[in-house]
Motif scaffolding. Structure first.
Motif, PDB file in Angstrom:
ATOM      1  N   ASN B 271      33.011 -16.878 -14.664  1.00  0.00           N
ATOM      2  CA  ASN B 271      33.706 -15.634 -14.299  1.00  0.00           C
ATOM      3  C   ASN B 271      34.033 -14.779 -15.516  1.00  0.00           C
ATOM      4  OD1 ASN B 271      35.992 -16.758 -15.486  1.00  0.00           O
ATOM      5  ND2 ASN B 271      36.745 -17.575 -13.561  1.00  0.00           N
ATOM      6  N   LEU B 272      33.437 -15.138 -16.627  1.00  0.00           N
ATOM      7  CA  LEU B 272      33.723 -14.468 -17.895  1.00  0.00           C
ATOM      8  C   LEU B 272      33.631 -12.946 -17.812  1.00  0.00           C
ATOM      9  CD1 LEU B 272      34.190 -15.443 -20.910  1.00  0.00           C
ATOM     10  CD2 LEU B 272      31.810 -14.898 -21.248  1.00  0.00           C
ATOM     11  N   SER B 273      32.602 -12.428 -17.118  1.00  0.00           N
ATOM     12  CA  SER B 273      32.416 -10.969 -17.148  1.00  0.00           C
ATOM     13  C   SER B 273      33.534 -10.236 -16.415  1.00  0.00           C
ATOM     14  CB  SER B 273      31.070 -10.550 -16.570  1.00  0.00           C
ATOM     15  OG  SER B 273      30.385 -11.607 -16.018  1.00  0.00           O
ATOM     16  N   TYR B 274      34.300 -10.930 -15.601  1.00  0.00           N
ATOM     17  CA  TYR B 274      35.417 -10.272 -14.933  1.00  0.00           C
ATOM     18  C   TYR B 274      36.783 -10.772 -15.381  1.00  0.00           C
ATOM     19  CZ  TYR B 274      32.395  -7.587 -11.908  1.00  0.00           C
ATOM     20  OH  TYR B 274      31.479  -6.680 -11.453  1.00  0.00           O
ATOM     21  N   SER B 275      36.817 -11.911 -16.067  1.00  0.00           N
ATOM     22  CA  SER B 275      38.131 -12.465 -16.410  1.00  0.00           C
ATOM     23  C   SER B 275      38.587 -12.060 -17.802  1.00  0.00           C
ATOM     24  CB  SER B 275      38.112 -13.994 -16.310  1.00  0.00           C
ATOM     25  OG  SER B 275      37.280 -14.538 -17.308  1.00  0.00           O
ATOM     26  N   GLU B 276      37.634 -11.695 -18.656  1.00  0.00           N
ATOM     27  CA  GLU B 276      38.018 -11.405 -20.031  1.00  0.00           C
ATOM     28  C   GLU B 276      38.746 -10.075 -20.092  1.00  0.00           C
ATOM     29  OE1 GLU B 276      35.627 -12.587 -24.005  1.00  0.00           O
ATOM     30  OE2 GLU B 276      34.807 -11.004 -22.803  1.00  0.00           O
ATOM     31  N   ASN B 277      39.931 -10.044 -20.672  1.00  0.00           N
ATOM     32  CA  ASN B 277      40.637  -8.777 -20.805  1.00  0.00           C
ATOM     33  C   ASN B 277      40.825  -8.410 -22.269  1.00  0.00           C
ATOM     34  OD1 ASN B 277      42.704 -10.356 -21.672  1.00  0.00           O
ATOM     35  ND2 ASN B 277      44.008 -10.016 -19.908  1.00  0.00           N
ATOM     36  N   LEU B 278      41.486  -7.305 -22.478  1.00  0.00           N
ATOM     37  CA  LEU B 278      41.613  -6.762 -23.823  1.00  0.00           C
ATOM     38  C   LEU B 278      42.233  -7.765 -24.797  1.00  0.00           C
ATOM     39  CD1 LEU B 278      40.808  -4.065 -24.933  1.00  0.00           C
ATOM     40  CD2 LEU B 278      43.116  -3.247 -24.567  1.00  0.00           C
ATOM     41  N   ASP B 279      43.247  -8.484 -24.353  1.00  0.00           N
ATOM     42  CA  ASP B 279      43.927  -9.414 -25.245  1.00  0.00           C
ATOM     43  C   ASP B 279      43.015 -10.555 -25.673  1.00  0.00           C
ATOM     44  OD1 ASP B 279      46.148  -7.904 -25.097  1.00  0.00           O
ATOM     45  OD2 ASP B 279      47.120  -9.087 -23.537  1.00  0.00           O
ATOM     46  N   ILE B 280      42.200 -11.040 -24.744  1.00  0.00           N
ATOM     47  CA  ILE B 280      41.279 -12.126 -25.083  1.00  0.00           C
ATOM     48  C   ILE B 280      40.214 -11.609 -26.046  1.00  0.00           C
ATOM     49  CG2 ILE B 280      39.598 -13.764 -24.168  1.00  0.00           C
ATOM     50  CD1 ILE B 280      41.220 -13.888 -21.619  1.00  0.00           C
ATOM     51  N   TYR B 281      39.775 -10.378 -25.798  1.00  0.00           N
ATOM     52  CA  TYR B 281      38.794  -9.744 -26.680  1.00  0.00           C
ATOM     53  C   TYR B 281      39.350  -9.635 -28.100  1.00  0.00           C
ATOM     54  CZ  TYR B 281      35.655  -6.061 -28.408  1.00  0.00           C
ATOM     55  OH  TYR B 281      34.779  -5.334 -29.137  1.00  0.00           O
ATOM     56  N   VAL B 282      40.581  -9.199 -28.203  1.00  0.00           N
ATOM     57  CA  VAL B 282      41.214  -9.075 -29.521  1.00  0.00           C
ATOM     58  C   VAL B 282      41.322 -10.446 -30.186  1.00  0.00           C
ATOM     59  CG1 VAL B 282      43.383  -8.542 -30.686  1.00  0.00           C
ATOM     60  CG2 VAL B 282      42.476  -6.979 -28.987  1.00  0.00           C
ATOM     61  N   LEU B 283      41.661 -11.437 -29.383  1.00  0.00           N
ATOM     62  CA  LEU B 283      41.765 -12.794 -29.935  1.00  0.00           C
ATOM     63  C   LEU B 283      40.423 -13.264 -30.478  1.00  0.00           C
ATOM     64  CD1 LEU B 283      43.700 -15.358 -30.070  1.00  0.00           C
ATOM     65  CD2 LEU B 283      42.408 -16.144 -28.115  1.00  0.00           C
ATOM     66  N   LYS B 284      39.360 -12.979 -29.724  1.00  0.00           N
ATOM     67  CA  LYS B 284      38.026 -13.463 -30.092  1.00  0.00           C
ATOM     68  C   LYS B 284      37.454 -12.728 -31.298  1.00  0.00           C
ATOM     69  CE  LYS B 284      35.400 -15.072 -26.088  1.00  0.00           C
ATOM     70  NZ  LYS B 284      34.485 -14.491 -25.085  1.00  0.00           N
ATOM     71  N   TYR B 285      37.434 -11.390 -31.195  1.00  0.00           N
ATOM     72  CA  TYR B 285      36.768 -10.607 -32.238  1.00  0.00           C
ATOM     73  C   TYR B 285      37.720 -10.222 -33.367  1.00  0.00           C
ATOM     74  CZ  TYR B 285      32.632 -10.281 -29.367  1.00  0.00           C
ATOM     75  OH  TYR B 285      31.517 -10.596 -28.656  1.00  0.00           O
ATOM     76  N   GLY B 286      39.013 -10.343 -33.130  1.00  0.00           N
ATOM     77  CA  GLY B 286      39.958  -9.983 -34.177  1.00  0.00           C
ATOM     78  C   GLY B 286      40.562 -11.206 -34.832  1.00  0.00           C
ATOM     79  N   MET B 287      41.470 -11.851 -34.122  1.00  0.00           N
ATOM     80  CA  MET B 287      42.236 -12.935 -34.736  1.00  0.00           C
ATOM     81  C   MET B 287      41.368 -14.110 -35.163  1.00  0.00           C
ATOM     82  SD  MET B 287      44.910 -11.314 -34.510  1.00  0.00           S
ATOM     83  CE  MET B 287      46.319 -12.304 -34.972  1.00  0.00           C
ATOM     84  N   SER B 288      40.528 -14.623 -34.257  1.00  0.00           N
ATOM     85  CA  SER B 288      39.846 -15.864 -34.623  1.00  0.00           C
ATOM     86  C   SER B 288      38.731 -15.619 -35.629  1.00  0.00           C
ATOM     87  CB  SER B 288      39.338 -16.602 -33.390  1.00  0.00           C
ATOM     88  OG  SER B 288      38.453 -15.800 -32.698  1.00  0.00           O
TER      89      SER B 288
END
Lengths: 551, 326
Positions: B271-288
């Protein structure tokens, strides 16, 4: 009255908070101690790589011996919570423990310049360390020629791990038993065996059997995406396969081998043999499923499913336990066992906050002596291991039981020193295995009757005997390459993972007729990614490592 | 408590500022006469400054190639590079769609269910029953998301999940459905989970507002022969209107905060294409990835959007002469 009091109280709290934020006075600084004294001194050691019990090394038997030799004690602290947060806080505050094991956050620590250069310290005070790390001296140097940390496990010689802790296709032992212990090598044989067995045994303990399951949760997704690489006869080089002749790297997520494996799983699914929940279950649910004995086969890395395997072993029903098999597509030579590798992106370093780096390096140097390494890994002679008349180390049943007991391991220091300090691996100069787990004599003591029976049926002594010996790959493992934060290669890696996470389930669960259509869609999207960024970087890494190994 | 205090701050400050332009003397006189009020508002001004304005300095990170533990002068300035990365990334627009989609569902469902539940609870006459309904509906609010997500994922599981068992036995579906694998269902599942977890908690403020309604109105309605339903429609709901509008305006400011934990814990490859939101995106491409600059850029974007939403909503409320925030 109360109405007036509340704001005053709030104000007081705020005042205290503001005043309390005043910066602590710096106490660090690199005092140049003589380093020769044996005066008692305590340093701090932080291990961000694993959870553990905080304490003092001199409270353990082995740590006490080291303290008697050097006068140094370490106050050990282990990670609680998120590693990036913890290390991030350290970097932001600029205050570090004396000795730090930053694990995956090591890039951040290096970026922040938190480790001191060890080159001169080792030259001056570390003859034993130099000897221990001699085989890898060139590989340990950073781009600017500095040695910032001591990587774990300098390899001396080679010995194969008797048990499979790395990747393998696992199958329930009961299946092999019923089929008369056939020697199976190819993926088709493996799936056929499972299909056959599931037809005959639709239920286990009252629940339906599951043919083949996979782990896809979060970052553990590689347990699915790495498989094509193994099936084609390559070791776990992460996202790329490296050509043995040209040494060119290739991201294989869009290759035929990936397509073939997805297609196999797709067919498996259409026959009702694939566990649909594989794509929604989390790690705990996956382990619970394996431990329930319902799953007939799965691919995974031994270290990742150890907990489930231990539970099955403790439950005692040998037929429900798993046997690791070196399966390849068409019976190619397998490369499941890691080539002797030197991991140079993990290690232990001395930080800029360290009070007396000379004393610390001397402690490390003392540790690097062979007799002390034996003490760290094997423990005390006659108590935790014995030596036969040919000088071979072994463990009796009691000694094995003792060294498996967590309480004893904590008290003796076997846990404290089992990893994350300057250390070697493979073979001592006298031919014994560096760590007990790799000594075949020790592995055999741990085998149950069921283990012995199945090993005998296959005519081997230990499980890894079924697997091919690894070829020489001086670049291995490419997954340990340092990829710059926020670089194109790193962004590609993340995007590729995201894309495969969306498409692999679609490919596996598609109607068999739609498979090619979905695959084409996937390739179309894949081609928009900057795959060259990673491949070019990896080519360079492979080239550099071959050069470094040749020196 | 907080809202009230802020309003108090304004009342004190505003007149004094306007007066200060006229004459200093009367300004000081006023100040002296209101010193207690001023002293009480000071902590909040300090709080506002320290926690809301000082961190704004950190926004500069978004325009740098930020490396931790280096001084400002050692940072490399790269202009709008990070914003460009965001706005040209297909994934960014996808997560933005998901964020807005999920938070709209959460907002609407959250309001409707909380108001309905508050009205229903208010109609219960049996005190003990009323209390237990309230307690039970609060309870999920206090469990951590990790536990809540496990409960949800177990109830939706293919084989032993209660949802599938019930639906199959009722004959609504033929065979069990892999709910968490149906990507487009994720928004609904997430919305319902959110409701289950927070509905009890959200009713508190409405129940409080209901207790403020003058009982005489109900008595009068009773005498006029109003039914229960009519009393709800013509007395309770209109009295709740100001509360509802104020809360709606405030929540519109959080339109880009669709929550993080639920999506992170219930998300999976299917369900990734519908469950991923802005905060998770920031976590993935920013923080981690250690790309704090990108994370900051996304944060700025969020703030700007929230700002626009908040002001628009407030402006509309003003236009229609409804209660508003400022």
């Amino acid at each position: 009255m109360a109405k007036k009091f509340l704001p005053v109280l709030l104000m007081l709290i705020l005042l205290i908070a503001v005043v309390g934020c005043e910066k602590d006075k710096e106490t660090s600084g690199n005092a140049n101690g003589s380093g020769d004294s044996k005066d008692k001194v305590t340093f701090t050691y932080f291990n961000a790589a694993s959870p553990g019990k905080d304490g003092n090394t001199n409270e353990t038997t082995i740590g006490k011996i080291f303290e008697d030799q050097t006068g140094v004690n370490f106050k050990t602290e282990y990670l609680v919570g998120d590693i990036n947060t913890k290390i991030g806080t350290m970097i932001a505050s600029g205050k570090y423990p004396d000795v730090l094991v930053p694990d995956i956050a090591i890039d951040k620590v290096l970026d922040a310049g938190a480790f001191i250069d060890l080159t001169e310290l080792i030259e001056e005070h570390g003859p034993n360390l130099k000897k221990l790390y001699a085989p890898h001296w060139e590989q340990m140097k950073d781009k600017d020629g500095k040695i910032n940390f001591l990587p774990f496990a300098a390899k001396h010689g080679y010995i194969k791990d008797p048990n499979i802790t790395q990747g393998a296709f696992w199958i329930q032992r009961g299946i092999l038993k019923e089929a008369g212990y056939p020697k199976i090598k190819t993926l088709d044989e493996y799936f056929a065996l499972i299909e056959d067995y599931k037809k005959k045994h639709p239920e286990v303990n009252g629940a339906s059997t599951i043919g083949f399951s996979a782990l896809t949760y979060d970052w553990r997704f590689f347990a699915l995406s790495n498989v094509p690489n193994h099936l084609a006869g390559y070791p776990n080089d992460g996202e790329v396969i490296v050509d043995m002749k040209t040494h060119k790297t290739d991201v294989y997520a869009d290759n035929d081998i990936t397509k073939r494996y997805m297609k196999e799983l797709n067919e498996l699914n259409s026959k009702g043999l694939f566990d649909k929940e594989s794509f929604v279950a989390n790690y705990d649910e996956y382990l619970a499923k394996l431990a329930s004995g319902r799953v007939l086969g799965f691919f995974d890395y031994g270290w990742q499913v150890q907990q489930a395997l231990d539970n099955l072993k403790a439950a005692g029903n040998d037929d429900l336990r798993y046997m690791p098999l070196p399966i390849t597509f068409d019976g190619e030579k397998d490369q499941y066992i890691d080539p002797p590798a030197f991991i140079n992106n993990r290690g232990v370093g001395i930080t800029v906050s360290a009070k007396d780096p000379v004393r610390i390096i001397k402690y490390f140097d003392n540790m690097a002596k062979e007799e002390n390494q034996k003490l760290m890994f094997w423990g005390i002679k006659e108590e935790t291991y014995s030596v036969d008349d040919k000088g071979k180390f072994f463990q009796t049943q009691e000694q094995y039981a003792k060294t498996s007991d967590e309480d004893f391991r904590d008290k003796s220091g076997l846990n404290t020193f089992e990893y994350y300090w300057p250390m070697g691996d493979m073979l001592y100069s006298d031919g014994n295995a560096w760590v007990p787990g790799k000594q075949p004599e020790v592995a055999q003591v741990a085998y149950t009757d069921g283990d012995k029976a199945i090993l005998e049926a296959y005519g081997v002594k230990v499980f890894s005997d079924l697997f091919a010996d690894p070829d020489d790959r001086p670049w291995y493992p490419t997954w340990s390459a340092v990829i710059e934060q926020g670089s194109d290669a790193q962004i590609f890696g993340q995007r590729k993972t995201d894309l495969t996470k969306v498409y692999f389930p679609k490919l596996v669960l598609a109607k068999p007729g739609d498979f090619d259509k979905v695959w084409d869609e996937y390739i179309k999207e894949f081609n928009t990614l900057d795959v060259k960024a990673l491949e070019e970087l990896m080519d360079k890494v492979v080239e550099d490592r071959i050069k470094a190994a040749a020196k | 408590m907080q809202i009230g205090s802020k309003a108090a701050v304004k009342e004190v400050i505003k007149p004094s500022v306007s007066i200060s332009t006229k004459s200093n003397k009367s300004f000081f006189q006023r100040m002296m006469s209101q010193k207690a009020l001023l002293a009480m508002s000071l902590p909040f001004l300090v709080w506002l400054f320290v926690f809301k304005y000082v961190p704004l300095w950190g926004w500069s990170i978004a325009f740098q190639d930020f490396k931790p533990a280096r001084s400002l002068f050692d940072q490399e300035w790269i202009g709008l590079e990070h914003f460009k990365f965001l706005f040209t990334d297909d994934n960014f627009w996808r997560v933005l769609r998901n964020t807005i989609g999920m938070s709209t569902i959460n907002l609407v469902l959250g309001f409707v269910t909380a108001i309905c539940l508050a009205l229903l609870i208010n109609e219960i006459r049996h005190i003990k029953f009323k209390k237990s309904v309230q307690t039970i509906s609060y309870l999920p609010h206090f469990i951590s998301w990790v536990v809540a997500a496990s409960i949800v994922s177990y109830s939706l599981s293919l084989e032993n999940g209660i949802v599938n068992i019930v639906l199959v036995n009722l004959g609504i579906i033929d065979e069990p459905i892999l709910w968490l694998g149906k990507e487009k269902w994720f928004w609904v599942i997430n919305g319902l989970t959110e409701v289950w977890k927070n509905v009890g908690w959200n009713t508190i403020i409405y129940l409080a507002a209901i207790t403020m309604i003058d009982p005489e109105q109900y008595e009068a309605a009773d005498i006029d022969g109003a039914s229960r339903f009519q009393r709800i429609r013509h007395i309770t709901l209109p009295s709740l209107k100001p509360t509802i509008i104020i809360l709606l305006i405030m929540n519109l400011g959080y339109i880009l905060e669709s929550g993080f934990e639920a999506q992170y814990l219930l998300g999976n490859p299917m369900n990734l294409s519908y469950s991923e939101n802005l905060d998770i995106y920031v976590l993935k491409y920013g923080m981690s990835m250690g790309n704090f600059s990108l994370a900051t850029a996304a944060g700025i974007f969020k703030t700007v959007v929230s700002f626009i939403f908040l002001f628009t909503a407030n402006h509309i409320a003003k236009r229609f002469d409804q209660p508003r925030l400022f």
